[in-house]
Design a protein around this motif. Structure first.
Motif, PDB file in Angstrom:
ATOM      1  N   LEU A   1       0.849  -1.195   0.000  1.00 16.46           N
ATOM      2  CA  LEU A   1       0.000   0.000   0.000  1.00 16.46           C
ATOM      3  C   LEU A   1       0.883   1.244   0.000  1.00 16.46           C
ATOM      4  O   LEU A   1       1.830   1.335   0.790  1.00 16.46           O
ATOM      5  CB  LEU A   1      -0.884  -0.006   1.258  1.00 16.46           C
ATOM      6  CG  LEU A   1      -1.725   1.246   1.546  1.00 16.46           C
ATOM      7  CD1 LEU A   1      -2.772   1.472   0.455  1.00 16.46           C
ATOM      8  CD2 LEU A   1      -2.415   1.112   2.917  1.00 16.46           C
ATOM      9  N   VAL A   2       0.581   2.165  -0.916  1.00 17.78           N
ATOM     10  CA  VAL A   2       1.225   3.492  -0.904  1.00 17.78           C
ATOM     11  C   VAL A   2       0.186   4.479  -0.411  1.00 17.78           C
ATOM     12  O   VAL A   2      -0.911   4.561  -0.978  1.00 17.78           O
ATOM     13  CB  VAL A   2       1.721   3.883  -2.314  1.00 17.78           C
ATOM     14  CG1 VAL A   2       2.190   5.344  -2.336  1.00 17.78           C
ATOM     15  CG2 VAL A   2       2.841   2.950  -2.775  1.00 17.78           C
ATOM     16  N   VAL A   3       0.505   5.215   0.653  1.00 19.93           N
ATOM     17  CA  VAL A   3      -0.449   6.158   1.239  1.00 19.93           C
ATOM     18  C   VAL A   3       0.028   7.580   0.939  1.00 19.93           C
ATOM     19  O   VAL A   3       1.056   8.028   1.455  1.00 19.93           O
ATOM     20  CB  VAL A   3      -0.576   5.946   2.770  1.00 19.93           C
ATOM     21  CG1 VAL A   3      -1.697   6.821   3.324  1.00 19.93           C
ATOM     22  CG2 VAL A   3      -0.852   4.487   3.087  1.00 19.93           C
TER      23      VAL A   3
ATOM     24  N   THR B   1       4.034   2.147   2.328  1.00 17.23           N
ATOM     25  CA  THR B   1       4.942   3.273   2.096  1.00 17.23           C
ATOM     26  C   THR B   1       4.150   4.556   2.265  1.00 17.23           C
ATOM     27  O   THR B   1       3.017   4.653   1.769  1.00 17.23           O
ATOM     28  CB  THR B   1       5.512   3.198   0.661  1.00 17.23           C
ATOM     29  OG1 THR B   1       6.221   1.973   0.526  1.00 17.23           O
ATOM     30  CG2 THR B   1       6.462   4.348   0.381  1.00 17.23           C
ATOM     31  N   VAL B   2       4.737   5.544   2.943  1.00 15.21           N
ATOM     32  CA  VAL B   2       3.997   6.786   3.191  1.00 15.21           C
ATOM     33  C   VAL B   2       4.668   7.970   2.516  1.00 15.21           C
ATOM     34  O   VAL B   2       5.896   8.027   2.397  1.00 15.21           O
ATOM     35  CB  VAL B   2       3.826   7.062   4.705  1.00 15.21           C
ATOM     36  CG1 VAL B   2       3.099   5.908   5.381  1.00 15.21           C
ATOM     37  CG2 VAL B   2       5.155   7.323   5.385  1.00 15.21           C
TER      38      VAL B   2
ATOM     39  N   GLY C   1       7.175  10.034  -7.301  1.00 21.91           N
ATOM     40  CA  GLY C   1       6.555   8.830  -7.869  1.00 21.91           C
ATOM     41  C   GLY C   1       7.585   7.729  -8.081  1.00 21.91           C
ATOM     42  O   GLY C   1       7.332   6.552  -7.776  1.00 21.91           O
ATOM     43  N   GLU C   2       8.748   8.118  -8.572  1.00 16.92           N
ATOM     44  CA  GLU C   2       9.806   7.121  -8.797  1.00 16.92           C
ATOM     45  C   GLU C   2      10.287   6.527  -7.461  1.00 16.92           C
ATOM     46  O   GLU C   2      10.467   5.312  -7.336  1.00 16.92           O
ATOM     47  CB  GLU C   2      10.977   7.779  -9.539  1.00 16.92           C
ATOM     48  CG  GLU C   2      12.095   6.834  -9.896  1.00 16.92           C
ATOM     49  CD  GLU C   2      13.072   7.471 -10.883  1.00 16.92           C
ATOM     50  OE1 GLU C   2      13.013   7.119 -12.076  1.00 16.92           O
ATOM     51  OE2 GLU C   2      13.891   8.321 -10.461  1.00 16.92           O
ATOM     52  N   VAL C   3      10.466   7.396  -6.466  1.00 20.08           N
ATOM     53  CA  VAL C   3      10.910   6.919  -5.145  1.00 20.08           C
ATOM     54  C   VAL C   3       9.857   5.982  -4.539  1.00 20.08           C
ATOM     55  O   VAL C   3      10.189   4.924  -3.987  1.00 20.08           O
ATOM     56  CB  VAL C   3      11.176   8.121  -4.203  1.00 20.08           C
ATOM     57  CG1 VAL C   3      11.322   7.658  -2.757  1.00 20.08           C
ATOM     58  CG2 VAL C   3      12.418   8.893  -4.650  1.00 20.08           C
ATOM     59  N   LEU C   4       8.576   6.362  -4.645  1.00 21.54           N
ATOM     60  CA  LEU C   4       7.524   5.528  -4.055  1.00 21.54           C
ATOM     61  C   LEU C   4       7.465   4.165  -4.743  1.00 21.54           C
ATOM     62  O   LEU C   4       7.264   3.138  -4.085  1.00 21.54           O
ATOM     63  CB  LEU C   4       6.170   6.245  -4.122  1.00 21.54           C
ATOM     64  CG  LEU C   4       6.079   7.514  -3.259  1.00 21.54           C
ATOM     65  CD1 LEU C   4       4.758   8.240  -3.506  1.00 21.54           C
ATOM     66  CD2 LEU C   4       6.241   7.190  -1.777  1.00 21.54           C
ATOM     67  N   ALA C   5       7.679   4.152  -6.055  1.00 24.64           N
ATOM     68  CA  ALA C   5       7.703   2.863  -6.761  1.00 24.64           C
ATOM     69  C   ALA C   5       8.907   2.040  -6.301  1.00 24.64           C
ATOM     70  O   ALA C   5       8.784   0.832  -6.044  1.00 24.64           O
ATOM     71  CB  ALA C   5       7.741   3.089  -8.276  1.00 24.64           C
ATOM     72  N   ASP C   6      10.066   2.683  -6.144  1.00 26.22           N
ATOM     73  CA  ASP C   6      11.245   1.974  -5.626  1.00 26.22           C
ATOM     74  C   ASP C   6      10.939   1.345  -4.262  1.00 26.22           C
ATOM     75  O   ASP C   6      11.237   0.168  -4.018  1.00 26.22           O
ATOM     76  CB  ASP C   6      12.421   2.941  -5.410  1.00 26.22           C
ATOM     77  CG  ASP C   6      13.065   3.432  -6.704  1.00 26.22           C
ATOM     78  OD1 ASP C   6      12.805   2.842  -7.766  1.00 26.22           O
ATOM     79  OD2 ASP C   6      13.838   4.414  -6.626  1.00 26.22           O
ATOM     80  N   LEU C   7      10.389   2.152  -3.364  1.00 26.24           N
ATOM     81  CA  LEU C   7      10.166   1.667  -1.996  1.00 26.24           C
ATOM     82  C   LEU C   7       9.130   0.550  -1.980  1.00 26.24           C
ATOM     83  O   LEU C   7       9.277  -0.429  -1.241  1.00 26.24           O
ATOM     84  CB  LEU C   7       9.724   2.821  -1.080  1.00 26.24           C
ATOM     85  CG  LEU C   7      10.774   3.916  -0.835  1.00 26.24           C
ATOM     86  CD1 LEU C   7      10.170   5.052  -0.003  1.00 26.24           C
ATOM     87  CD2 LEU C   7      12.020   3.366  -0.137  1.00 26.24           C
ATOM     88  N   ALA C   8       8.084   0.682  -2.807  1.00 25.03           N
ATOM     89  CA  ALA C   8       7.033  -0.351  -2.807  1.00 25.03           C
ATOM     90  C   ALA C   8       7.547  -1.652  -3.425  1.00 25.03           C
ATOM     91  O   ALA C   8       7.217  -2.739  -2.954  1.00 25.03           O
ATOM     92  CB  ALA C   8       5.809   0.152  -3.575  1.00 25.03           C
ATOM     93  N   ILE C   9       8.377  -1.549  -4.450  1.00 27.76           N
ATOM     94  CA  ILE C   9       8.811  -2.769  -5.150  1.00 27.76           C
ATOM     95  C   ILE C   9      10.069  -3.365  -4.508  1.00 27.76           C
ATOM     96  O   ILE C   9      10.161  -4.565  -4.294  1.00 27.76           O
ATOM     97  CB  ILE C   9       9.065  -2.466  -6.646  1.00 27.76           C
ATOM     98  CG1 ILE C   9       7.764  -2.010  -7.331  1.00 27.76           C
ATOM     99  CG2 ILE C   9       9.643  -3.698  -7.368  1.00 27.76           C
ATOM    100  CD1 ILE C   9       7.964  -1.419  -8.722  1.00 27.76           C
TER     101      ILE C   9
END
Ligand SMILES: Cc1cc2nc3c(=O)[nH]c(=O)nc-3n(C[C@H](O)[C@H](O)[C@H](O)COP(=O)(O)OP(=O)(O)OC[C@H]3O[C@@H](n4cnc5c(N)ncnc54)[C@H](O)[C@@H]3O)c2cc1C
Length: 383
Positions: free
Chosen positions: A195-197, A335-336, A352-360
């Motif tokens: 989950l990305v919040v 990820t928040v 957006g790129e960082v959040l995708a990195d952290l989620a994946i």
């Protein structure tokens, strides 16, 4: 599980996350309480400043350099006109944060810039009238991005890449355990691996368990029609600017981008009042228009002119004004991204790129240590 990642909130940051996650082959479900690119959060008003000599902290510069690349990529992929470079001028007394901080960041990262005295500014930019004891740092690689068009472009590209995006569907609750996440709306419960919040001004509610000292602030953007018209304010003549006075109050402004009768947008950077996102006062009041008019009349010879309109928006501010971007300290599958403190939009695609990195991957090559939710916030500045 039908989805790899659920994104809660499809504003600036969430639409970027949905785009980058979908581009990396993730099966994405995006959930947004309002419509696409709406005007009820923090990502509306037609324009947002983008700049590189970052007085807030030189640590943002590598993220900015990457954001510029990704803005250009997004323009190419979406075909939308999002980024316009006009040059940027950061003015005030030489020792002000705006001037000295911008200079420190420019020097540390070798960013091209010029320091101009008041006379040089007045002759190069006739729309601006600094006092004799004010100076400015000028950089070419500054300008503005269009927030609603950017959110719409990211949503369109994400959708094209297979993301499933639900609007008018508020998230009522979420939970996470070792195996995944569950997210509940009025339509049912969805499960996913991650989950990305990214809830913007709703973070104090949606991320209450983090106990972050966030303050939601009402901030107004104003449009005035200059005396004699907008001609001298066209983007090729009038830069974006941020202007700090002796008391530390900053204002900022944009070129004319809304046609001959559309005026120019100006605002106070940090002069907000406490707000609740569900009961935000959207009316713009006579006294606040008067305060903006007075300040602009001091700095720009053909403003205030005529007041055209105003629009309330929200900042979600941390005590040190740095963002919060991290894996959730208690839930590795969450990820928040919140607390963008009134300066997040220019970073949207790199976030957006960082959040995708952290989620994946659970980690990112980008420098985000400054955004750790477990950092110690300045004492006494807690909202
Ligand atoms: C007046 C103003 C001027 C600004 N100027 C600049 C500038 O010049 N340069 C700059 O870089 N930045 C600027 N900013 C800051 C920047 O716009 C913000 O940092 C950025 O827009 C924040 O994006 P966000 O995704 O966090 O919030 P938003 O775009 O508001 O997105 C959050 C989304 O989450 C949704 N949501 C919340 N809770 C739920 C739920 N329970 N279920 C479903 N959906 C939910 C909301 O509806 C919203 O769509 C400015 C901000 C304002 C207000």
């Amino acid at each position: 599980m039908a989805h790899d990642v659920i994104v809660l909130g499809l504003g600036g940051m969430g639409s970027a996350a949905a785009h980058h996650l979908a581009a990396r082959g993730q099966r994405v479900l995006g959930l947004e309480q309002f419509g696409p690119a709406h005007a009820r959060g923090s990502s509306h008003g037609g324009s947002r400043i983008i700049r590189q000599s970052y007085f807030e902290d030189p640590a943002y510069v590598p993220l900015l350099l990457r954001a510029y690349e990704l803005w250009e990529d997004l323009e190419r992929t979406s075909g939308a006109d999002l980024l316009t470079l006009t040059g940027g001028l950061y003015l005030g007394p030489a020792e002000s944060t705006t001037v000295a901080g911008s200079l420190a960041a420019a020097r540390e990262w070798g960013l091209p810039h010029q320091v101009l005295d008041a006379a040089a500014i007045r002759s190069r930019f006739p729309t601006l009238r600094p006092r004799d004891d004010e100076v400015g740092l000028y950089e070419d690689r500054a300008g503005f991005v269009r927030p609603e068009a950017s959110v719409a472009a990211q949503l369109a590209v994400a959708g094209r890449l297979g993301a499933e995006l639900h609007f008018e569907e508020p998230v009522l609750d979420w939970s996470a355990n070792g195996g995944g996440v569950a997210v509940t709306t009025a339509r049912g419960t969805y499960t996913a691996g991650h989950l990305v919040v990214s809830p913007g001004a709703w973070a104090p509610r949606v991320l209450a368990d983090l106990g972050l000292p966030l303050r939601v602030e009402r901030q107004v953007q104003y449009w005035f029609q200059p005396v004699g018209g907008v001609e001298p304010y066209l983007p090729e003549r009038h830069p974006i600017y941020i202007w700090e006075d002796r008391s530390g109050v900053q204002t900022y402004g944009f070129p004319s981008i809304d046609g001959p009768d559309g005026g120019v947008k100006i605002a106070f950077f940090r002069k907000g009042t406490d707000a609740d996102p569900d009961t935000l006062d959207r009316e713009v009041h006579t006294e606040e228009i008067a305060a903006m008019a007075e300040r602009s009349g001091r700095d720009l010879p053909t403003l205030p002119g005529t007041f055209l309109r105003g629009a309330a928006c929200m900042y979600t501010t941390t005590p040190d004004e740095h963002f919060v971007i991290a894996p959730h300290p208690e839930h590795p599958r969450v990820t928040v991204a919140c607390g963008f403190s009134g300066h997040g939009f220019k970073f949207v695609p790199v976030v957006g790129e960082v959040l995708a990195d952290l989620a994946i991957d659970g980690t990112t090559r980008h420098p985000i240590a400054l955004f750790d939710p477990a950092r110690s916030f300045p004492v006494g500045s807690t909202p």
